[in-house]
Design an enzyme around this catalytic site. Structure first.
Site, mmCIF file in Angstrom:
data_model
loop_
_atom_site.group_PDB
_atom_site.id
_atom_site.type_symbol
_atom_site.label_atom_id
_atom_site.label_comp_id
_atom_site.label_asym_id
_atom_site.label_seq_id
_atom_site.Cartn_x
_atom_site.Cartn_y
_atom_site.Cartn_z
ATOM 1 N N HIS A 1 66.710 40.103 108.141
ATOM 2 C CA HIS A 1 68.173 39.920 108.021
ATOM 3 C C HIS A 1 68.853 40.312 109.335
ATOM 4 O O HIS A 1 69.779 39.630 109.789
ATOM 5 C CB HIS A 1 68.725 40.747 106.859
ATOM 6 C CG HIS A 1 68.164 40.358 105.522
ATOM 7 N ND1 HIS A 1 68.031 39.037 105.134
ATOM 8 C CD2 HIS A 1 67.686 41.087 104.481
ATOM 9 C CE1 HIS A 1 67.498 38.985 103.909
ATOM 10 N NE2 HIS A 1 67.283 40.226 103.501
ATOM 11 N N LEU B 1 87.396 27.125 115.719
ATOM 12 C CA LEU B 1 86.424 27.020 114.618
ATOM 13 C C LEU B 1 86.827 27.878 113.411
ATOM 14 O O LEU B 1 87.194 29.046 113.569
ATOM 15 C CB LEU B 1 85.043 27.485 115.115
ATOM 16 C CG LEU B 1 83.943 27.563 114.067
ATOM 17 C CD1 LEU B 1 83.462 26.173 113.675
ATOM 18 C CD2 LEU B 1 82.761 28.389 114.576
ATOM 19 N N ASP C 1 68.079 30.307 105.328
ATOM 20 C CA ASP C 1 66.996 30.830 104.489
ATOM 21 C C ASP C 1 65.747 31.152 105.310
ATOM 22 O O ASP C 1 65.493 30.529 106.342
ATOM 23 C CB ASP C 1 66.673 29.794 103.392
ATOM 24 C CG ASP C 1 65.879 30.408 102.249
ATOM 25 O OD1 ASP C 1 65.886 31.646 102.117
ATOM 26 O OD2 ASP C 1 65.253 29.642 101.496
HETATM 27 C C1 IPE Z 1 69.954 30.806 99.218
HETATM 28 O O1 IPE Z 1 68.752 31.387 99.572
HETATM 29 C C2 IPE Z 1 71.070 31.787 99.401
HETATM 30 C C3 IPE Z 1 71.377 32.153 100.783
HETATM 31 C C4 IPE Z 1 70.851 31.601 101.833
HETATM 32 C C5 IPE Z 1 72.352 33.199 100.941
HETATM 33 P P1 IPE Z 1 67.826 32.090 98.469
HETATM 34 O O2 IPE Z 1 66.572 32.454 99.143
HETATM 35 O O3 IPE Z 1 68.576 33.163 97.801
HETATM 36 O O4 IPE Z 1 67.635 30.898 97.428
HETATM 37 P P2 IPE Z 1 66.388 30.501 96.545
HETATM 38 O O5 IPE Z 1 65.997 31.750 95.827
HETATM 39 O O6 IPE Z 1 65.352 30.039 97.498
HETATM 40 O O7 IPE Z 1 66.881 29.405 95.664
HETATM 41 C C1 IPE Z 2 67.972 34.259 103.399
HETATM 42 O O1 IPE Z 2 66.673 34.725 103.599
HETATM 43 C C2 IPE Z 2 69.002 35.363 103.465
HETATM 44 C C3 IPE Z 2 69.597 35.729 102.168
HETATM 45 C C4 IPE Z 2 69.417 35.113 101.030
HETATM 46 C C5 IPE Z 2 70.455 36.903 102.167
HETATM 47 P P1 IPE Z 2 65.808 35.274 102.392
HETATM 48 O O2 IPE Z 2 66.117 36.727 102.242
HETATM 49 O O3 IPE Z 2 66.023 34.444 101.179
HETATM 50 O O4 IPE Z 2 64.341 35.098 102.943
HETATM 51 P P2 IPE Z 2 63.106 34.415 102.209
HETATM 52 O O5 IPE Z 2 63.570 33.091 101.682
HETATM 53 O O6 IPE Z 2 62.702 35.331 101.112
HETATM 54 O O7 IPE Z 2 62.068 34.268 103.256
HETATM 55 MG MG MG Z 3 65.191 32.713 100.474
#
Ligand code: IPE
Ligand code: IPE
Ligand code: MG
Length: 239
Positions: free
Chosen positions: A38, A132, A21
């Site tokens: 990303h 892995l 995240d």
């Molecule tokens: C969780 O992150 C999902 C992934 C890392 C793919 P999100 O950013 O989507 O989750 P929330 O919104 O913080 O719960």
């Molecule tokens: C996690 O990073 C990746 C995915 C959920 C695809 P985020 O896109 O949720 O990034 P933040 O949490 O908004 O910074």
């Molecule tokens: Mg996020």
């Protein structure tokens, strides 16, 4: 002494799950679009996969895209799917060199056809590998997985293949997407959020939870080694 040298290789977690995240915030901090985050997140994925191979971790499961993430702006979703296709395509050779077997869990039928085809191809090609097991949780929802397991079990009972009194935890686990892997002993979440966000709810019943403020694109194998070391210290206290 680096973190890696302090790790007891005989007491590695067999299965590490990660909630990757913070890509969006990382990009925003640099005045860039979320997709830039990303793209840089992929560099972290590569490093963490290599770090896991280097140590001899058996299972690594990465939360790559949740069912909730389909609600993000269309452009971001499309860009993530494109990135997924191009990354899998690029990494296949590295997976073969590193003996990595690719796997995916989630509602994969929701993926764009191109993405599904590329993913299936990579899973098939790497299925001969014995190192892995790298599982991508894609279009994944733990609650959906649990409901799906309940439905599968109900169907077996209806058909007379299974007796209701024989339903136990083992039967239930055998109907989860993760039926062919052990439960994670360590769950890592980056970006300073203390949430599970619908990830592996059943499977993490006993996992050690490790939260780090680092944003995913800044997370590197040294950070993974630090988390493993922390896990080993916690397990030593319990032992
Ligand atoms: C969780 O992150 C999902 C992934 C890392 C793919 P999100 O950013 O989507 O989750 P929330 O919104 O913080 O719960
Ligand atoms: C996690 O990073 C990746 C995915 C959920 C695809 P985020 O896109 O949720 O990034 P933040 O949490 O908004 O910074
Ligand atoms: Mg996020």
């Amino acid at each position: 002494m680096g973190y890696k040298d302090q790790i007891d290789l005989t007491k590695l977690p067999q299965h590490i799950a990660i909630i990757m995240d913070g890509n969006g915030r990382w990009a925003k901090g640099k005045g860039k679009l979320r997709i830039f985050g990303h793209h840089n997140g992929v560099i972290s994925v590569r490093d963490i996969v290599e770090g896991s191979v280097e140590l001899g971790v058996k299972y690594l499961t990465l939360y790559t895209f949740s069912t909730e993430n389909w609600n993000r702006p269309k452009l971001e979703v499309m860009a993530i799917m494109e990135l997924l296709v191009s990354t899998i395509d690029k990494e296949i050779n590295t997976f073969m060199e590193n003996n990595v077997r690719l796997n995916a869990i989630g509602d994969l039928a929701m993926l764009p056809p191109k993405c599904y085809v590329e993913l299936s191809r990579a899973i098939k090609t790497t299925s001969v590998n014995t190192g892995l097991v790298l599982t991508l949780a894609l279009s994944y929802s733990s609650r959906k997985e649990i409901v799906n397991a309940a439905k599968q079990i109900a169907a077996k009972v209806c058909k007379g293949e299974l007796k209701m009194e024989d339903i136990d935890e083992e039967v239930f686990e055998n109907n989860l997407y993760t039926h062919d892997m052990p439960n994670p002993e360590l769950l890592i979440r980056t970006s300073g959020e203390f949430r599970i966000s619908n990830y592996l709810l059943w499977q993490i019943a006993y996992a050690e939870l490790y939260f780090t403020p680092k944003l995913w694109p800044d997370f590197r194998r040294e950070d993974l080694f630090e988390a493993i070391l922390d896990y080993q210290k916690e397990s030593a206290v319990l032992a």
